[in-house]
Scaffold this motif. Structure first.
Motif, PDB file in Angstrom:
ATOM      1  N   MET A 163      47.243 -13.427  34.401  1.00  0.00           N
ATOM      2  CA  MET A 163      48.507 -13.811  33.767  1.00  0.00           C
ATOM      3  C   MET A 163      49.286 -14.812  34.630  1.00  0.00           C
ATOM      4  O   MET A 163      50.031 -15.635  34.122  1.00  0.00           O
ATOM      5  N   TYR A 164      49.074 -14.746  35.956  1.00  0.00           N
ATOM      6  CA  TYR A 164      49.833 -15.644  36.841  1.00  0.00           C
ATOM      7  C   TYR A 164      49.345 -17.084  36.741  1.00  0.00           C
ATOM      8  O   TYR A 164      50.062 -18.012  37.107  1.00  0.00           O
ATOM      9  N   LEU A 165      48.098 -17.257  36.241  1.00  0.00           N
ATOM     10  CA  LEU A 165      47.618 -18.622  35.975  1.00  0.00           C
ATOM     11  C   LEU A 165      48.426 -19.216  34.825  1.00  0.00           C
ATOM     12  O   LEU A 165      48.885 -20.352  34.883  1.00  0.00           O
ATOM     13  N   TYR A 166      48.598 -18.421  33.778  1.00  0.00           N
ATOM     14  CA  TYR A 166      49.359 -18.899  32.614  1.00  0.00           C
ATOM     15  C   TYR A 166      50.816 -19.143  33.004  1.00  0.00           C
ATOM     16  O   TYR A 166      51.418 -20.141  32.605  1.00  0.00           O
ATOM     17  N   LEU A 167      51.365 -18.204  33.802  1.00  0.00           N
ATOM     18  CA  LEU A 167      52.775 -18.328  34.180  1.00  0.00           C
ATOM     19  C   LEU A 167      53.001 -19.513  35.118  1.00  0.00           C
ATOM     20  O   LEU A 167      54.137 -19.925  35.341  1.00  0.00           O
ATOM     21  N   GLY A 168      51.893 -20.010  35.708  1.00  0.00           N
ATOM     22  CA  GLY A 168      52.020 -21.145  36.629  1.00  0.00           C
ATOM     23  C   GLY A 168      52.388 -20.716  38.041  1.00  0.00           C
ATOM     24  O   GLY A 168      52.697 -21.552  38.888  1.00  0.00           O
ATOM     25  N   HIS A 169      52.341 -19.401  38.315  1.00  0.00           N
ATOM     26  CA  HIS A 169      52.689 -18.944  39.668  1.00  0.00           C
ATOM     27  C   HIS A 169      51.516 -19.144  40.634  1.00  0.00           C
ATOM     28  O   HIS A 169      51.706 -19.201  41.839  1.00  0.00           O
ATOM     29  N   LEU A 170      50.284 -19.168  40.101  1.00  0.00           N
ATOM     30  CA  LEU A 170      49.082 -19.312  40.932  1.00  0.00           C
ATOM     31  C   LEU A 170      48.153 -20.334  40.290  1.00  0.00           C
ATOM     32  O   LEU A 170      48.177 -20.521  39.069  1.00  0.00           O
TER      33      LEU A 170
ATOM     34  N   PHE B 159      42.748 -11.166  25.297  1.00  0.00           N
ATOM     35  CA  PHE B 159      43.035 -11.707  26.626  1.00  0.00           C
ATOM     36  C   PHE B 159      42.348 -10.851  27.676  1.00  0.00           C
ATOM     37  O   PHE B 159      42.909  -9.868  28.149  1.00  0.00           O
ATOM     38  N   VAL B 160      41.108 -11.190  28.001  1.00  0.00           N
ATOM     39  CA  VAL B 160      40.395 -10.417  29.032  1.00  0.00           C
ATOM     40  C   VAL B 160      39.741 -11.286  30.102  1.00  0.00           C
ATOM     41  O   VAL B 160      39.371 -10.774  31.159  1.00  0.00           O
ATOM     42  N   GLY B 161      39.569 -12.570  29.840  1.00  0.00           N
ATOM     43  CA  GLY B 161      38.831 -13.378  30.815  1.00  0.00           C
ATOM     44  C   GLY B 161      39.393 -14.776  30.969  1.00  0.00           C
ATOM     45  O   GLY B 161      40.343 -15.172  30.281  1.00  0.00           O
ATOM     46  N   LEU B 162      38.774 -15.542  31.863  1.00  0.00           N
ATOM     47  CA  LEU B 162      39.237 -16.897  32.173  1.00  0.00           C
ATOM     48  C   LEU B 162      39.357 -17.814  30.952  1.00  0.00           C
ATOM     49  O   LEU B 162      40.383 -18.485  30.789  1.00  0.00           O
ATOM     50  N   PRO B 163      38.331 -17.838  30.071  1.00  0.00           N
ATOM     51  CA  PRO B 163      38.460 -18.737  28.919  1.00  0.00           C
ATOM     52  C   PRO B 163      39.676 -18.395  28.062  1.00  0.00           C
ATOM     53  O   PRO B 163      40.240 -19.275  27.400  1.00  0.00           O
ATOM     54  N   ASP B 164      40.091 -17.120  28.101  1.00  0.00           N
ATOM     55  CA  ASP B 164      41.245 -16.713  27.281  1.00  0.00           C
ATOM     56  C   ASP B 164      42.545 -17.342  27.782  1.00  0.00           C
ATOM     57  O   ASP B 164      43.462 -17.588  27.001  1.00  0.00           O
ATOM     58  N   VAL B 165      42.645 -17.557  29.110  1.00  0.00           N
ATOM     59  CA  VAL B 165      43.861 -18.176  29.650  1.00  0.00           C
ATOM     60  C   VAL B 165      43.951 -19.613  29.146  1.00  0.00           C
ATOM     61  O   VAL B 165      45.015 -20.067  28.704  1.00  0.00           O
ATOM     62  N   GLU B 166      42.810 -20.310  29.214  1.00  0.00           N
ATOM     63  CA  GLU B 166      42.810 -21.715  28.782  1.00  0.00           C
ATOM     64  C   GLU B 166      43.153 -21.823  27.291  1.00  0.00           C
ATOM     65  O   GLU B 166      43.946 -22.658  26.861  1.00  0.00           O
ATOM     66  N   LYS B 167      42.534 -20.923  26.525  1.00  0.00           N
ATOM     67  CA  LYS B 167      42.777 -20.926  25.072  1.00  0.00           C
ATOM     68  C   LYS B 167      44.249 -20.649  24.771  1.00  0.00           C
ATOM     69  O   LYS B 167      44.880 -21.334  23.966  1.00  0.00           O
ATOM     70  N   MET B 168      44.804 -19.670  25.455  1.00  0.00           N
ATOM     71  CA  MET B 168      46.197 -19.282  25.200  1.00  0.00           C
ATOM     72  C   MET B 168      47.141 -20.416  25.602  1.00  0.00           C
ATOM     73  O   MET B 168      48.101 -20.716  24.884  1.00  0.00           O
ATOM     74  N   ALA B 169      46.856 -21.052  26.750  1.00  0.00           N
ATOM     75  CA  ALA B 169      47.728 -22.153  27.203  1.00  0.00           C
ATOM     76  C   ALA B 169      47.711 -23.273  26.160  1.00  0.00           C
ATOM     77  O   ALA B 169      48.755 -23.823  25.802  1.00  0.00           O
ATOM     78  N   ARG B 170      46.516 -23.574  25.643  1.00  0.00           N
ATOM     79  CA  ARG B 170      46.381 -24.659  24.649  1.00  0.00           C
ATOM     80  C   ARG B 170      47.104 -24.288  23.345  1.00  0.00           C
ATOM     81  O   ARG B 170      47.889 -25.050  22.814  1.00  0.00           O
ATOM     82  N   ASP B 171      46.871 -23.067  22.870  1.00  0.00           N
ATOM     83  CA  ASP B 171      47.336 -22.713  21.525  1.00  0.00           C
ATOM     84  C   ASP B 171      48.785 -22.250  21.462  1.00  0.00           C
ATOM     85  O   ASP B 171      49.340 -22.086  20.365  1.00  0.00           O
TER      86      ASP B 171
ATOM     87  N   GLU C 114      55.180 -10.788  28.349  1.00  0.00           N
ATOM     88  CA  GLU C 114      55.876 -11.458  29.448  1.00  0.00           C
ATOM     89  C   GLU C 114      55.504 -12.945  29.519  1.00  0.00           C
ATOM     90  O   GLU C 114      56.350 -13.803  29.764  1.00  0.00           O
ATOM     91  N   MET C 115      54.223 -13.237  29.266  1.00  0.00           N
ATOM     92  CA  MET C 115      53.787 -14.643  29.318  1.00  0.00           C
ATOM     93  C   MET C 115      54.503 -15.469  28.247  1.00  0.00           C
ATOM     94  O   MET C 115      55.017 -16.556  28.509  1.00  0.00           O
ATOM     95  N   LEU C 116      54.548 -14.924  27.026  1.00  0.00           N
ATOM     96  CA  LEU C 116      55.181 -15.668  25.926  1.00  0.00           C
ATOM     97  C   LEU C 116      56.683 -15.797  26.164  1.00  0.00           C
ATOM     98  O   LEU C 116      57.290 -16.858  25.948  1.00  0.00           O
ATOM     99  N   HIS C 117      57.273 -14.712  26.634  1.00  0.00           N
ATOM    100  CA  HIS C 117      58.708 -14.684  26.902  1.00  0.00           C
ATOM    101  C   HIS C 117      59.076 -15.762  27.934  1.00  0.00           C
ATOM    102  O   HIS C 117      60.115 -16.423  27.822  1.00  0.00           O
ATOM    103  N   SER C 118      58.174 -15.964  28.922  1.00  0.00           N
ATOM    104  CA  SER C 118      58.461 -16.949  29.984  1.00  0.00           C
ATOM    105  C   SER C 118      58.580 -18.362  29.414  1.00  0.00           C
ATOM    106  O   SER C 118      59.151 -19.237  30.044  1.00  0.00           O
ATOM    107  N   ARG C 119      58.005 -18.587  28.220  1.00  0.00           N
ATOM    108  CA  ARG C 119      58.080 -19.937  27.622  1.00  0.00           C
ATOM    109  C   ARG C 119      59.096 -20.002  26.472  1.00  0.00           C
ATOM    110  O   ARG C 119      59.069 -20.927  25.664  1.00  0.00           O
TER     111      ARG C 119
END
Ligand SMILES: Cc1cc2nc3c(=O)[nH]c(=O)nc-3n(C[C@H](O)[C@H](O)[C@H](O)COP(=O)(O)OP(=O)(O)OC[C@H]3O[C@@H](n4cnc5c(N)ncnc54)[C@H](O)[C@@H]3O)c2cc1C
Length: 442
Positions: free
Chosen positions: A45-52, A124-136, A157-162
């Motif tokens: 989740m921290y990849l999506y949030l941009g923290h890591l 949302f269980v793996g790496l490809p899911d982060v990329e997909k979620m960020a795109r969509d 929390e991820m959606l709320h952050s945006r």
């Protein structure tokens, strides 16, 4: 010896690293389809949030594997021949093993609703899911999350952050009902709603509808609402990934069945982590453990057996922690959603609705059996000792300061907790346990 491990999650890599330490000469091969190198799944989740960044969620540098002679194969294993002791890879390659460890993890539980295949609907269980979620989710205004567990709260929390307006559908009548007692659920429901999230209990998806381009547009619920949704996150649980074990003809149930040495039904084949199911879990214990630290413990234990030092898996005290936005949850020992018949429960809540402490204890002996906290931090070492030594509840209440991280909490809340305990249990002396005849009223 050639040890082949399928899956480079926490169970697989811990087994590989431990085996290297125990068997300097062994050939060790780690096969994984998802990523070339091990990464921390809870940190996704921290990849999506941009923290890591991705490099930050890889606990080991890429040279580590070469340096430790751990051979990495980035490919899918498609079959196992347990008689010939071979693993077939999608690349056409065949690996010959002496011992095989399946650490194939979990998959998202599939959803069956009409419209599940629309673009913008995902788990949302793996790496490809982060990329997909960020795109969509880029630039969208409305989203729906389905399912009330720990992945659900991460998605929220991820959606709320945006700043995305979110409706969160939970089938049960209270939040995380299968795990939490009612007071914890109620506190979290209020906390989630304070984030301006539309948390809807006892409401489920009936159907997902899309636009002309095949992208999700609306979620129709069982209560008849039509919710706007440009993106839908499915958090309805995970299930052990059994594909390879089943193809190999291993005994499976919900997971790959293993004994206490984590051996499967085939000689020389073991399973560990999320994919394994204990044939005979201890009373009150779960058969399938889907946690990071249990994956690590199973990986470490099975490595000993794989390297000729048979070692039964003993998890020890149960613990877990999570975050619900900024509110921390910790649990040690056993705190089921409903107390067991031979235990009783003490619950204290701060009037501000942001702190809760629950202590479970045996009705007869008063031995403490578990603790839940929300908005308070407890020390694991102290709790492990109290639980192991079956410390009486009166002593625990008297000594709570020893268990918390937070001096501010001990100063401000412990007198209130002791007062509340004395009010609910006037017959139990705090500081000096009394052992007989006080529970007639419970
Ligand atoms: C979003 C998210 C957040 C989480 N947060 C927490 C948390 O905060 N705390 C906690 O305790 N737990 C958490 N968990 C659970 C925790 O991550 C898992 O329990 C743990 O990662 C399981 O480890 P594992 O090694 O058993 O399997 P996994 O990490 O699932 O790894 C298995 C690997 O095997 C690979 N594989 C499977 N089949 C094949 C095949 N046939 N060929 C090649 N490769 C294959 C998969 O691609 C995968 O990479 C979280 C899980 C998710 C999804």
């Amino acid at each position: 010896m050639h040890l082949v491990i399928i899956g480079n999650g926490i169970a697989g890599v811990t087994a590989a690293i431990t085996a290297r330490r125990l068997a300097a000469e062994a050939r060790i091969t780690l096969v994984s389809a998802e990523s070339a190198h091990h990464y921390s799944r809870p940190a996704l989740m921290y990849l999506y949030l941009g923290h890591l960044r991705y490099a930050d969620v890889k606990p080991y540098e890429d040279w580590f594997w070469v340096e430790n002679r751990l051979e990495l194969v980035h490919a899918e294993a498609t079959g196992v021949d347990t008689a010939a002791r071979t693993v077939q890879l999608a690349t056409g390659q065949t690996l010959v093993y002496d011992r095989l460890l399946l650490a194939t993890g979990s998959l998202a539980r599939p959803a069956a609703w009409p419209g599940r295949e629309l673009r913008g609907v995902q788990s949302f269980v793996g790496l490809p899911d982060v990329e997909k979620m960020a795109r969509d989710t880029h630039g969208i205004r409305h989203a729906v999350v389905v399912g009330g567990g720990l992945i659900g709260v991460e998605l929220a929390e991820m959606l709320h952050s945006r700043g995305i307006r979110l409706t969160w559908l939970v089938r049960e009548s209270r939040y995380w009902q299968s795990v939490l007692p009612p007071e914890e659920s109620a506190l979290l429901e209020a906390h989630i709603r304070r984030q301006n999230i539309d948390l809807q209990l006892t409401n489920e998806v009936r159907e997902l509808r899309g636009d002309a381009q095949g992208r999700v547009q609306t979620v129709v619920t069982t209560t008849g609402q039509a919710l706007p949704a440009e993106w839908v996150g499915l958090a309805i649980g995970v299930q052990p990934n059994l594909a390879l074990a089943q193809a190999a003809g291993l005994a499976t149930d919900r997971g790959i069945l293993v004994n206490e040495l984590l051996e499967t039904s085939a000689p020389g084949v073991y399973a560990a982590g999320d994919c394994a199911q204990h044939r005979q879990p201890a009373p009150g214990e779960v058969a399938v453990e889907q946690l990071w630290y249990t994956g690590r413990m199973q990986g470490e234990t099975v490595a000993h057996t794989l390297c000729g030092q048979p070692t039964p898996y003993r998890r020890g005290q149960w613990f877990n922690s999570a975050k619900f936005f900024n509110l921390e949850y910790h649990t040690y020992g056993r705190v089921p959603a409903q107390p067991a018949a031979d235990t009783t429960s003490f619950c204290w809540q701060h009037p501000n609705g942001r702190h809760l402490l629950r202590l479970n204890f045996q009705r007869k002996s008063y031995a403490v059996t578990g603790v839940n906290t929300l908005g308070l931090r407890q020390r694991q070492d102290v709790w492990e000792r109290w639980l192991r030594e079956k410390t009486p509840i009166g002593t625990v209440v008297a000594q709570l300061a020893a268990a918390n991280f937070d001096a501010e909490f001990s100063r401000q809340h412990e007198p209130a907790i002791r007062r509340e305990f004395a009010r609910q249990f006037p017959d139990i002396a705090v500081g000096q346990p009394r052992r007989k005849g006080l529970f007639g009223r419970l």
